[in-house]
Write a protein that holds these residues in place. Structure first.
Motif, PDB file in Angstrom:
ATOM      1  N   LYS A  80      -0.714  41.465 -38.444  1.00 51.37           N
ATOM      2  CA  LYS A  80      -0.217  42.652 -39.138  1.00 51.37           C
ATOM      3  C   LYS A  80       0.339  42.355 -40.525  1.00 51.37           C
ATOM      4  N   ASN A  81       0.849  41.161 -40.737  1.00 50.81           N
ATOM      5  CA  ASN A  81       1.446  40.821 -42.026  1.00 50.81           C
ATOM      6  C   ASN A  81       0.821  39.530 -42.533  1.00 50.81           C
ATOM      7  N   VAL A  82       0.033  39.646 -43.601  1.00 49.47           N
ATOM      8  CA  VAL A  82      -0.785  38.530 -44.101  1.00 49.47           C
ATOM      9  C   VAL A  82      -0.579  38.361 -45.597  1.00 49.47           C
ATOM     10  N   SER A  83      -0.509  37.116 -46.046  1.00 47.94           N
ATOM     11  CA  SER A  83      -0.508  36.811 -47.480  1.00 47.94           C
ATOM     12  C   SER A  83      -1.348  35.558 -47.692  1.00 47.94           C
ATOM     13  N   VAL A  84      -2.375  35.669 -48.529  1.00 48.74           N
ATOM     14  CA  VAL A  84      -3.241  34.529 -48.845  1.00 48.74           C
ATOM     15  C   VAL A  84      -3.213  34.319 -50.356  1.00 48.74           C
ATOM     16  N   SER A  85      -2.806  33.131 -50.777  1.00 45.17           N
ATOM     17  CA  SER A  85      -2.644  32.826 -52.199  1.00 45.17           C
ATOM     18  C   SER A  85      -3.533  31.652 -52.606  1.00 45.17           C
ATOM     19  N   ILE A  86      -3.942  31.671 -53.869  1.00 48.59           N
ATOM     20  CA  ILE A  86      -4.663  30.557 -54.475  1.00 48.59           C
ATOM     21  C   ILE A  86      -3.844  30.059 -55.657  1.00 48.59           C
ATOM     22  N   ASN A  87      -3.461  28.792 -55.617  1.00 55.04           N
ATOM     23  CA  ASN A  87      -2.682  28.179 -56.701  1.00 55.04           C
ATOM     24  C   ASN A  87      -1.422  28.969 -57.034  1.00 55.04           C
ATOM     25  N   GLY A  88      -0.753  29.444 -55.971  1.00 52.50           N
ATOM     26  CA  GLY A  88       0.520  30.131 -56.140  1.00 52.50           C
ATOM     27  C   GLY A  88       0.430  31.604 -56.465  1.00 52.50           C
ATOM     28  N   VAL A  89      -0.771  32.150 -56.570  1.00 56.19           N
ATOM     29  CA  VAL A  89      -0.944  33.575 -56.893  1.00 56.19           C
ATOM     30  C   VAL A  89      -1.506  34.301 -55.673  1.00 56.19           C
ATOM     31  N   GLU A  90      -0.786  35.323 -55.176  1.00 58.26           N
ATOM     32  CA  GLU A  90      -1.274  36.076 -54.018  1.00 58.26           C
ATOM     33  C   GLU A  90      -2.535  36.849 -54.388  1.00 58.26           C
ATOM     34  N   ILE A  91      -3.562  36.669 -53.567  1.00 58.10           N
ATOM     35  CA  ILE A  91      -4.853  37.321 -53.826  1.00 58.10           C
ATOM     36  C   ILE A  91      -5.112  38.442 -52.829  1.00 58.10           C
ATOM     37  N   ILE A  92      -4.918  38.165 -51.549  1.00 58.07           N
ATOM     38  CA  ILE A  92      -5.180  39.151 -50.500  1.00 58.07           C
ATOM     39  C   ILE A  92      -3.957  39.251 -49.598  1.00 58.07           C
ATOM     40  N   ASN A  93      -3.557  40.507 -49.294  1.00 61.94           N
ATOM     41  CA  ASN A  93      -2.400  40.731 -48.429  1.00 61.94           C
ATOM     42  C   ASN A  93      -2.735  41.765 -47.353  1.00 61.94           C
ATOM     43  N   SER A  94      -1.719  42.173 -46.635  1.00 63.32           N
ATOM     44  CA  SER A  94      -1.921  43.098 -45.514  1.00 63.32           C
ATOM     45  C   SER A  94      -2.509  44.431 -45.962  1.00 63.32           C
ATOM     46  N   TRP A  95      -2.075  44.919 -47.119  1.00 68.58           N
ATOM     47  CA  TRP A  95      -2.599  46.189 -47.624  1.00 68.58           C
ATOM     48  C   TRP A  95      -4.110  46.102 -47.842  1.00 68.58           C
ATOM     49  N   ASP A  96      -4.570  45.000 -48.422  1.00 76.19           N
ATOM     50  CA  ASP A  96      -6.007  44.825 -48.644  1.00 76.19           C
ATOM     51  C   ASP A  96      -6.771  44.852 -47.325  1.00 76.19           C
ATOM     52  N   LEU A  97      -6.213  44.216 -46.297  1.00 78.52           N
ATOM     53  CA  LEU A  97      -6.908  44.134 -45.017  1.00 78.52           C
ATOM     54  C   LEU A  97      -6.853  45.445 -44.245  1.00 78.52           C
ATOM     55  N   ARG A  98      -5.840  46.260 -44.495  1.00 78.13           N
ATOM     56  CA  ARG A  98      -5.827  47.584 -43.878  1.00 78.13           C
ATOM     57  C   ARG A  98      -6.861  48.497 -44.526  1.00 78.13           C
ATOM     58  N   THR A  99      -7.140  48.244 -45.803  1.00 78.25           N
ATOM     59  CA  THR A  99      -8.137  49.048 -46.523  1.00 78.25           C
ATOM     60  C   THR A  99      -9.548  48.591 -46.183  1.00 78.25           C
ATOM     61  N   ASN A 100      -9.754  47.263 -46.185  1.00 80.50           N
ATOM     62  CA  ASN A 100     -11.063  46.686 -45.856  1.00 80.50           C
ATOM     63  C   ASN A 100     -10.840  45.409 -45.052  1.00 80.50           C
ATOM     64  N   ASN A 101     -11.454  45.334 -43.901  1.00 81.72           N
ATOM     65  CA  ASN A 101     -11.360  44.137 -43.072  1.00 81.72           C
ATOM     66  C   ASN A 101     -12.764  43.770 -42.582  1.00 81.72           C
ATOM     67  N   PRO A 102     -13.373  42.704 -43.108  1.00 78.78           N
ATOM     68  CA  PRO A 102     -12.796  41.690 -44.004  1.00 78.78           C
ATOM     69  C   PRO A 102     -12.625  42.194 -45.434  1.00 78.78           C
TER      70      PRO A 102
END
Length: 294
Positions: free
Chosen positions: A78-100
């Motif tokens: 339910k609560n996700v944060s994926v970052s690249i080099n310290g910058v958040e790219i994909i979070n829970s809101w993105d996955l609620r809108t489109n999964n994957p």
């Protein structure tokens, strides 16, 4: 007059090298997965954070971060944060809108992937990084009895029995990174293929010499003047504790070009591997097909 003549001959030779390198064009790049797919689990209890690293395959490709929460509507975090080099790219809101969910990203030569998961235990996400327009990657397992990893169309790497004490995953990839080109131009000269072959053995270095068989495209062979011959170069970090200044390319080993099979064969010492180039301290050897004057 003779000195002027030699000057113009030198200029023409230099121009021919530049033109050869400028006109080389290969269309072997494709869409490849350079990281993952890897599953990250949310255990019961407190939030959990995972960290991984991955290498760029090329600076010219288009990179995409792909994240899926659970599968088929089940086991979603339910609560996700994926970052690249310290910058958040994909979070829970993105996955609620489109999964994957997927987004184009900017990357560096060495990259840090951070995954933070919160919520109910027993759920998971799957992450991978894709590159459109990158060179391919091949991974194989080398047993204590030896074995070969083949990157189709590019290279084969063979380790003898005893090179690894236990079974070891080895990755062979073709990349085209500017820092490698710069290192090559400082310590070598003449036309070369526009990509390098990287051999990564993870956290374990081989303890024996190994063989490489490198494919040479027809267009490269046809482009060479008659006073050049094809050789393999290896990037050598010597001495082992030396700074980056000593990370140079060398052809101080036997390499043989076969005009029938259009391949270069070379046997390299295990000293070609070093763990000093990457933040993750994995062992890597870098090989380039280049040329020398006859």
């Amino acid at each position: 007059m003779e000195s002027i003549k030699r000057y113009f001959v030198g200029i023409l030779g230099l121009c021919s090298i530049l033109l050869i390198n400028a006109n080389l064009s290969f269309s072997q790049t494709t869409s490849v997965t350079i990281f993952g797919p890897k599953q990250y689990d949310k255990p019961k209890g407190k939030p959990v954070t995972y960290t991984d690293t991955f290498q760029a395959a090329s600076t010219t490709g288009t990179y995409t971060l792909w994240v899926q929460s659970g599968a088929n509507g089940l086991n979603e975090v339910k609560n996700v944060s994926v970052s690249i080099n310290g910058v958040e790219i994909i979070n829970s809101w993105d996955l609620r809108t489109n999964n994957p969910a997927s987004k184009v990203i900017s990357i560096q030569s060495t990259n840090t992937l951070t995954v933070t998961l919160k919520g109910q235990g027993g759920n998971y996400i799957t992450v991978k990084v894709l590159c459109e327009g990158c060179y391919p990657i091949a991974t194989g397992t080398i047993s204590p009895q030896g074995g070969t990893v083949t990157l189709e169309g590019y290279a084969s790497v063979t380790f003898p029995a005893g090179a690894f004490a236990a079974s070891q995953n080895v990755t062979v990839s073709a990349t085209s990174l500017p820092e490698t080109e710069e290192d090559f131009n400082v310590t070598a000269e003449g036309p070369r293929l526009p990509y390098e072959i990287r051999i990564n053995s993870g956290y374990v270095a081989p303890t024996a010499s190994f063989d490489v068989l490198l494919n040479v495209p027809d267009s490269f062979i046809a482009s060479l003047p008659s006073n050049y011959e094809i050789h393999a170069y290896a990037q050598i970090h010597e001495p082992p504790d030396a700074p980056e200044l000593y990370d140079h390319f060398s052809d101080d080993f036997v390499s043989t070009f076969d005009s029938v099979t259009k391949t270069v064969h070379a046997t390299l010492s295990d000293d070609a591997f070093t763990d000093l180039r990457h933040l993750d301290s994995t062992y890597e050897a870098i090989i380039i097909v280049g040329t020398t004057f006859k």
